[in-house]
Every structure is written in C-alpha cells, then in structure tokens.
Design a protein around this motif. Structure first.
Motif: not given
Length: 600
Positions: A72-76
């Motif tokens: 879930d790279i969108g968290r960064y």
C-alpha cells in the motif's frame, strides 16, 4: 526473495493484459530529485503528453512481484498534484489508499508528488521490508521502483524514461540502461519495479563470466566493505552457478549491497538483486553468509525469470492473485542455491546435511497440515503469513526429495537440475506456463510417479519421507537421538513473524502452566527491551542458564502486556534430525549418491 528472519506474501493478476495496453501511447518522463534530501521524501514529477479520458487514475502499488507482502505505497504519498500545459493546477481526488483520480486527464501535462521513504516512516501495519523499500539519506538513496513511481491506468505497459538528479560525486547502480541523453529507459512500469536503484557514495566492481557482465555496487556506511572484496568473495559462487545452470541466461547482472545499521535480507529481480545487511567486518563467516544469500537470489534468473506462470507475467499491482507455484519460485531456488555449492565443493557434505537439519528444525515450528500449495494460495492472509517462512525450508526440502526421486527413476542420469534447465529453454522471459497445467507439464516431461509426488508433498501435506529418500543415497536419517546426558532445558523456542515480532513457539506444557503461551510476543527479558536489533545479543545469554534459574519476560498477548516468569528445566539432551553417511552403504546407494553429487 530470501528474508533472514521471516516473510509473508503477495502476488497478482492484472485485470487488463499488459499486451493489450502496449500500443503506441503517451510519452512518460519521470524526474526524481535526489539533491533535496532534507525531509526523507522523494520529490517526483511526471511529464506526460497524450493522455486520454480513460487514463484518469494514477495508481501506486499495493504490492510488487517477488515481495509476497502487502505494501500500500499510497500511504507514503504527500501533496499529489496535476497541472496543465500552462502550469495551472487541475483538480485531483484520492479515491482509495493507492489511487488518485484526475478530473481532466486530457489536459494533464505534469503530475507531481512527494513520497516518503519507507525505512524511516512509521505506519500502523504492513511495514515494508527494508530490502523492498526506500531510503533517502545524505550520502545515499535506495529506490525500489514500486516505492517511488506510480503509473496511469491503462499505461502499465507503456515505455517510460527516468531522470535522476543527484550530487556530482555519487555513483548510480541499477540494471536499467541509459539513453544518449542520460535518461534511464524501461519498456514498461513492470521493468522499473524490476530494477532497483542504489545511488550515493558507492564503490563498484565489474567482472565477466563467460560473456555475462557482473556488476557489484556497494554502499557501506563507514566504508568498511568494498565492492572489489565482495566480488573476490563471490567469484567461486558465480562460477558454480554458471556450471549449475549451464551458462547464465542473461548478458548483464547487477548486485546492489547496502551495509548500515540493520539487517533484513535480499530481494531478487530479473537482472539484479538487492541486499540489506548490517555493516561489520568481512570475516570468512560473514563473507560466506553473503555469498550463500547471493546464490539464492542469483538463481532467480532461472525461476521465475525463465520459468514462471502467466500470473507472474501479467502482474497486478492493484489486486493480488496468488500463484500456487511458489514452491518452484522460492523452494526450488533455495534448494538450488545449496546444491550448486555442494556440487562445486564450496561446502562439504556435513555442512550441507547440517543445513537440512536446520530446515527441518524450522519446519517443526510450522503447521504440519499446511501444504506448500496452501501456503502459496493463502500467503496474503494473516494465517498464511505465519507459515510463509517455511517456503524456504519445507519448500527446499521438498525440492531436494524431488531431485532424489528423479535421479532414482532415471538411473542417476536426470535430476531436478536437468529438468529445470530444460524447462528454462522451453519457456523463458517472454513465455509463461499455464498456471493450472504446470504439475501436468512437469509430470509429462518426467515420470508418472512424479504426479503422485506432487499430490502428496506439494498439493498435499503428507509428512516428508526424509529417511526413505536419503537412504537411497546411503545417508541415514534419525528424527531424534538421545544422549543420556541431562542438560538445562528452556522449554520454548523463538521465531520471527512477518511483521518483525519475536514470538514464542514450541512452549512446553510444563512451561505453559507457568503462564507463557505459544504466539506470545517478546517485549522484554529481565527488564531489558528486546528488538530484532539486539535479539541475538540478549537471547544468546540464555545459553548460560542453569536448571532452576528464573527468567522474567514481558510479553504482548492480544494487545495487552503481561509479565511471565519461567523456570529453567532439566531434560535429557537430545538432538533432532540427525543425518550421517552410512559406512555400510551398498554399491547401488553409492552410485546414486555419486550422481547426486555432480552436475550432469
């Protein structure tokens, strides 16, 4: 991927075929500013022309091939914006954890965002493994593509360019190639994810192995470890690997090493691999460990680069779909990394047998009813994640037995190595095997008995016939040997979960009566906090414990900390999983062992 402590899983199937996307489309140029490193955030801009209405979602990865992990790279992501050709900001909206919607994609000429490095950014769950993540420091940067780059819907298969801005004294190591303008080029988004980048104050070494150029780039925090020393240490392993696979199937291969304050493991890619180790003197023992891990990752040029399912080839960064053939990608690779060393005299037979013993110890801690197929298909669930590390243990042991069985059936002429090399030539980077037909394909290429083997030990979870199979080689195996000597007995063991927690396992009934339970998470020992960083130092003190000694633990159970006191017991010393060559082995057994010990 080989993780030194534990692992979990994630792998997927695209809703759209990349081949269907791969028509002449928009121009995509990413710029990553590595000169501005003050806030642990990568500054990324994407210059783009020719978007259509259907390219209205910008996607960050939920996972990546070979990581077997939810990311879930969108968290960064921070400050995601889009602009038209006059520099006017266009409306964007985050519609899910990993997706941003563009209101007018046809007008977009530039997308910009900041994205935090994963190493130093705290998240509540699913922390990205170090070797699969990103780091941005004053003297270096580590980029795993899915941790920095996103892609536009419908354009996953579109060619792209990447421009890096970085200090003049930095080196850049990556398998990506540059064009004449200094841009790194990739035929699609998958290629960028498949090509990590290590930049900074690095050292470099290069060598050739029968036409394959091997590069090593190394970041070492204090400069203690140099690429030239790693290359010298790795030469024998690379030569052994070359003999094992009958010449490398790649023209160039890049090793990326990061030595600093933490140790996690390694991540394989098609034309490179990347490693995160704690920096320390390059002793013979440490050098062998580095080479051993590298042998596993390097063999991935065969599986899954040249032998892989259609699910792996058509990777979905949005929604995970597992492949049941994880036993092939990781179990067979781990087996091969050991056998190539044994067959080329980099390790001796007692060392190899000791490694089998260690793998059986690990297997003892796992659920015996969990088949390799089930492990693969559930590896994205919390239940499957607890079992995942066994792919490197039960998976490798199963491959070892498969090799012995193939050698027996062929009269010592054709083992697993030979079949894998044949499959590598039949398939390849551009040709996948059908996910649901591979067991039948493998069986048709070998013997009907192999279908039964798969049913029992890969699809099923029958106890592995260790004694029966190694007896074919004139090697005796005993599950348990008692010494008659009384020794201190802790009554429990430790393992490391996928999220990095040190957990109690194999808790003896007598110890559990005192309050300690299986799956308790270790917080502190005798008042000293215990983490992955100091666990080896603190837990090795247990070796000096005497019968009757009290050990106080702080554990985490169901979200609540508890104090537990254990008492060191006394038991007859016993050794599990003992292998010994049989001095009375028959000529037939010795002949099969001789075939087993050589590349054919």
């Amino acid at each position: 991927m080989k993780i030194l402590s534990a692992a979990l899983g994630l792998c997927a199937l695209l809703s759209l075929s990349p081949a269907a996307e791969a028509s002449k489309g928009p121009e995509l140029t990413y710029l990553v500013n590595l000169n501005d490193r003050a806030d642990d955030q990568f500054k990324v801009t994407l210059d783009v022309k020719g978007l259509k209405k259907e390219n209205d979602v910008f996607q960050f990865a939920a996972t990546a091939p070979g990581t077997y992990q939810t990311m879930d790279i969108g968290r960064y992501v921070r400050e995601f914006k889009a602009y038209d050709k006059k520099g006017r900001e266009l409306e964007t909206k985050q519609i899910s954890t990993n997706q941003w919607q563009l209101s007018k994609p046809e007008k977009v000429r530039k997308i910009s965002y900041r994205i935090a490095e994963t190493w130093d950014t705290e998240v509540d769950k699913n922390k990205v493994y170090l070797m699969c993540g990103t780091s941005l420091e004053q003297d270096h940067a580590l980029i795993n593509g899915q941790g920095v780059f996103g892609y536009l819907k419908g354009l996953q298969a579109t060619p792209l360019r990447v421009k890096l801005e970085y200090p003049q004294n930095w080196l850049v190591g990556t398998a990506l190639q540059q064009d004449d303008k200094g841009y790194y080029v990739a035929e699609n988004y998958d290629k960028v994810v498949d090509s990590p980048i290590l930049a900074g104050t690095l050292t470099k070494a290069e060598s050739k192995f029968k036409g394959t150029t091997v590069d090593i780039y190394t970041y070492s925090k204090t400069g203690e470890i140099k690429s030239k020393d790693l290359m010298a240490n790795m030469t024998d392993m690379l030569e052994a690997a070359n003999k094992f696979v009958v010449d490398f199937p790649v023209n160039r291969y890049t090793f990326l090493y990061h030595f600093e304050d933490q140790e996690m493991g390694a991540w394989e890619h098609s034309y490179s691999s990347e490693y995160v180790f704690r920096e320390k003197p390059l002793t013979p023992e440490f050098a062998h460990h580095i080479s051993d891990v590298a042998s596993h990752e390097f063999f991935h040029v065969i599986t899954p680069l040249n032998i892989h399912s259609e699910i792996i080839e058509q990777f979905n960064f949005v929604t995970p779909t597992p492949s049941q053939h994880l036993w092939l990608y990781e179990g067979t690779t781990e087996w091969a990394s050991d056998m190539m060393q044994l067959r080329n005299n980099l390790i001796d037979l007692p060392t190899y047998l000791a490694d089998l013993q260690a793998k059986l110890y690990y297997n003892d801690r796992m659920d015996p009813n969990y088949s390799l197929q089930k492990l693969a298909l559930t590896s994205y669930t919390p239940e499957g994640q607890k079992q995942y590390g066994n792919i490197y243990n039960r998976g490798a042991l199963t491959a070892a037995l498969l090799d012995i069985r193939l050698l027996e059936l062929s009269g010592g002429k054709r083992g697993l190595r030979e079949v894998i090399n044949e499959l590598s030539k039949e398939y390849g980077p551009k040709k996948a095997f059908p996910e649901n037909e591979f067991f039948d394909i493998f069986t048709a290429k070998t013997y009907p008995e192999i279908g039964d083997f798969f049913n029992r030990y890969v699809k099923g979870a029958e106890p592995l016939p260790i004694a029966e199979y190694y007896n074919k080689l004139g090697i005796n195996y005993q599950p348990l040997v008692k010494s008659g000597v009384q020794k201190p007995f802790l009554g429990y063991d430790f393992t490391v979960t996928g999220d990095g927690a040190i957990t109690f396992v194999q808790v003896d009934d007598e110890i559990s009566q005192g309050g300690l339970q299986n799956q308790d998470r270790l917080v502190a020992k005798d008042g000293v906090p215990v983490t992955l960083q100091n666990a080896q130092q603190e837990l090795k003190k247990l070796a000096a414990a005497k019968p009757g000694d009290k050990i106080k633990y702080t554990v985490l159970r169901n979200g609540e900390q508890k104090q537990v006191i254990t008492t060191v017991l006394q038991r007859e010393e016993e050794q599990k999983h003992v292998f010994t060559p049989d001095p009375q082995a028959t000529p037939q057994q010795l002949a099969l062992r001789a075939s087993w010990l050589r590349n054919m």
